[in-house]
Design a protein around this motif. Sequence first.
Motif, PDB file in Angstrom:
ATOM      1  N   ASP A   1      47.172  28.205  58.252  1.00 16.17           N
ATOM      2  CA  ASP A   1      47.154  26.978  57.456  1.00 16.17           C
ATOM      3  C   ASP A   1      48.015  27.173  56.212  1.00 16.17           C
ATOM      4  N   PRO A   2      48.456  26.085  55.566  1.00 19.18           N
ATOM      5  CA  PRO A   2      49.415  26.206  54.453  1.00 19.18           C
ATOM      6  C   PRO A   2      48.961  27.121  53.327  1.00 19.18           C
ATOM      7  N   VAL A   3      47.662  27.075  52.955  1.00 21.25           N
ATOM      8  CA  VAL A   3      47.210  27.921  51.853  1.00 21.25           C
ATOM      9  C   VAL A   3      47.275  29.400  52.253  1.00 21.25           C
ATOM     10  N   THR A   4      46.766  29.703  53.439  1.00 21.90           N
ATOM     11  CA  THR A   4      46.813  31.098  53.905  1.00 21.90           C
ATOM     12  C   THR A   4      48.260  31.577  54.024  1.00 21.90           C
ATOM     13  N   ALA A   5      49.115  30.721  54.605  1.00 18.54           N
ATOM     14  CA  ALA A   5      50.519  31.104  54.760  1.00 18.54           C
ATOM     15  C   ALA A   5      51.178  31.321  53.393  1.00 18.54           C
ATOM     16  N   ALA A   6      50.863  30.442  52.433  1.00 16.63           N
ATOM     17  CA  ALA A   6      51.449  30.582  51.095  1.00 16.63           C
ATOM     18  C   ALA A   6      51.001  31.887  50.444  1.00 16.63           C
ATOM     19  N   LEU A   7      49.736  32.219  50.596  1.00 17.11           N
ATOM     20  CA  LEU A   7      49.240  33.471  50.022  1.00 17.11           C
ATOM     21  C   LEU A   7      49.900  34.669  50.709  1.00 17.11           C
ATOM     22  N   GLY A   8      50.093  34.572  52.026  1.00 18.51           N
ATOM     23  CA  GLY A   8      50.779  35.651  52.747  1.00 18.51           C
ATOM     24  C   GLY A   8      52.219  35.808  52.266  1.00 18.51           C
TER      25      GLY A   8
ATOM     26  N   ASP B   1      39.801  28.534  45.950  1.00 15.83           N
ATOM     27  CA  ASP B   1      38.648  29.425  45.752  1.00 15.83           C
ATOM     28  C   ASP B   1      38.677  30.611  46.719  1.00 15.83           C
ATOM     29  N   ARG B   2      39.851  30.913  47.260  1.00 18.41           N
ATOM     30  CA  ARG B   2      39.920  32.004  48.237  1.00 18.41           C
ATOM     31  C   ARG B   2      39.576  33.372  47.633  1.00 18.41           C
ATOM     32  N   PHE B   3      39.803  33.536  46.344  1.00 19.97           N
ATOM     33  CA  PHE B   3      39.574  34.850  45.725  1.00 19.97           C
ATOM     34  C   PHE B   3      38.303  34.804  44.864  1.00 19.97           C
ATOM     35  N   ARG B   4      37.654  35.946  44.727  1.00 16.24           N
ATOM     36  CA  ARG B   4      36.414  35.983  43.943  1.00 16.24           C
ATOM     37  C   ARG B   4      36.689  35.844  42.452  1.00 16.24           C
ATOM     38  N   SER B   5      37.920  36.158  42.042  1.00 20.97           N
ATOM     39  CA  SER B   5      38.265  36.029  40.619  1.00 20.97           C
ATOM     40  C   SER B   5      39.791  35.951  40.481  1.00 20.97           C
ATOM     41  N   PRO B   6      40.302  35.444  39.354  1.00 23.25           N
ATOM     42  CA  PRO B   6      41.761  35.439  39.142  1.00 23.25           C
ATOM     43  C   PRO B   6      42.350  36.844  39.154  1.00 23.25           C
ATOM     44  N   THR B   7      41.616  37.807  38.635  1.00 21.09           N
ATOM     45  CA  THR B   7      42.125  39.183  38.639  1.00 21.09           C
ATOM     46  C   THR B   7      42.262  39.703  40.069  1.00 21.09           C
ATOM     47  N   ALA B   8      41.266  39.375  40.912  1.00 23.22           N
ATOM     48  CA  ALA B   8      41.352  39.774  42.320  1.00 23.22           C
ATOM     49  C   ALA B   8      42.558  39.131  42.987  1.00 23.22           C
ATOM     50  N   ALA B   9      42.840  37.897  42.639  1.00 27.00           N
ATOM     51  CA  ALA B   9      44.014  37.224  43.200  1.00 27.00           C
ATOM     52  C   ALA B   9      45.296  37.915  42.763  1.00 27.00           C
ATOM     53  N   SER B  10      45.374  38.251  41.471  1.00 31.93           N
ATOM     54  CA  SER B  10      46.563  38.931  40.970  1.00 31.93           C
ATOM     55  C   SER B  10      46.762  40.284  41.646  1.00 31.93           C
ATOM     56  N   ASP B  11      45.657  41.006  41.843  1.00 30.03           N
ATOM     57  CA  ASP B  11      45.755  42.310  42.506  1.00 30.03           C
ATOM     58  C   ASP B  11      46.217  42.154  43.953  1.00 30.03           C
ATOM     59  N   CYS B  12      45.655  41.145  44.649  1.00 24.16           N
ATOM     60  CA  CYS B  12      46.012  40.954  46.060  1.00 24.16           C
ATOM     61  C   CYS B  12      47.463  40.539  46.230  1.00 24.16           C
ATOM     62  N   LEU B  13      47.912  39.646  45.348  1.00 30.72           N
ATOM     63  CA  LEU B  13      49.271  39.105  45.474  1.00 30.72           C
ATOM     64  C   LEU B  13      50.298  39.954  44.733  1.00 30.72           C
ATOM     65  N   ASP B  14      49.832  40.899  43.931  1.00 27.59           N
ATOM     66  CA  ASP B  14      50.716  41.723  43.105  1.00 27.59           C
ATOM     67  C   ASP B  14      51.646  40.827  42.288  1.00 27.59           C
ATOM     68  N   ALA B  15      51.008  39.856  41.611  1.00 33.76           N
ATOM     69  CA  ALA B  15      51.778  38.878  40.843  1.00 33.76           C
ATOM     70  C   ALA B  15      50.920  38.360  39.701  1.00 33.76           C
ATOM     71  N   PRO B  16      51.531  37.948  38.603  1.00 39.69           N
ATOM     72  CA  PRO B  16      50.750  37.285  37.556  1.00 39.69           C
ATOM     73  C   PRO B  16      50.208  35.955  38.075  1.00 39.69           C
ATOM     74  N   VAL B  17      49.036  35.586  37.571  1.00 42.67           N
ATOM     75  CA  VAL B  17      48.338  34.416  38.121  1.00 42.67           C
ATOM     76  C   VAL B  17      47.821  33.531  36.992  1.00 42.67           C
ATOM     77  N   VAL B  18      47.962  32.231  37.204  1.00 46.14           N
ATOM     78  CA  VAL B  18      47.270  31.244  36.373  1.00 46.14           C
ATOM     79  C   VAL B  18      46.292  30.523  37.283  1.00 46.14           C
ATOM     80  N   ARG B  19      45.022  30.634  36.983  1.00 49.27           N
ATOM     81  CA  ARG B  19      44.002  29.962  37.803  1.00 49.27           C
ATOM     82  C   ARG B  19      43.633  28.643  37.146  1.00 49.27           C
ATOM     83  N   CYS B  20      43.819  27.567  37.880  1.00 45.82           N
ATOM     84  CA  CYS B  20      43.496  26.230  37.369  1.00 45.82           C
ATOM     85  C   CYS B  20      42.338  25.644  38.163  1.00 45.82           C
TER      86      CYS B  20
END
Length: 269
Positions: A227-234, A250-269
């Motif tokens: 799906d588009p969200v999963t593909a975008a995260l990949g 809401d795929r990640f438990r926290s913004p920090t977890a998202a940043s770690d998974c994507l290896d990118a800076p993150v803004v969670r809105c």
Amino acid sequence: MRLRVAGTTYTGAVVDLRARNVDGQTVAASIRGRRCLPAVSCPEPPAVYAYTGHVHPSMGLRTRTALAAAARSRGYETPQDDAIADRRAKLAELECSPPELPDPVDPVSESTIDGLQEAVATHRGRLTARQAVGADDEAAQAALRDAATELSELETQRAAVSETRELRRSRARAYRDTLEEQRRLADELANLRRSARATLVDRCAETFARAIDAVPGPVPDSPFDADPVTAALGVLRFAKTPAPVVLETDRFRSPTAASDCLDAPVVRC
């Protein structure tokens, strides 16, 4: 990154704006330099950001195109790159506007010229005849002079008309040739880009598959069926994204977890 929202300044690789009434699309537009507010200071987003810079549930995604852009962010090259640069340069050189054509000029009819030529010959004959018998030839000379002058003026006008027509034709022809060349080069460039995109997707397909397995979300039968969200995260996990990614999921438990998974800076809105 440095992000300022309603008088508050946020800094660091992870910013959580869920408690603020800020739209993710607005933040992403600021990061791309398309809005002034909220004020964001961060590295320049790569091309892949146009596809995956803002991840949200209602998004669509051209996965292969985004993946090719992600590959470019990693410095991937293709055998088509030199030809693509060549066609781009040639197209830039061919940029042109419609030509300025000289105003059309009314033509001079051949029958008018023929009539004046006959008149000149007639007047010349009369002048010769009068001079042969010693008669007064002043009027005959005047008539010949007037007819010859009119004939000369019309012949000059006819030549000018011919030159103007040829100039209009040549400029119009050159413009048509330029447009045809632009179309040909544009077609070649589009084909080269498609080939380059296919090359990039083939080269990073396995890496993308592993990225899809690593990000949270439904597991598709094929990575390109995600799906588009999963593909975008990949795509983001594979891409190199120094600019912050805006997440509204809401795929990640926290913004920090998202940043770690994507290896990118993150803004969670």
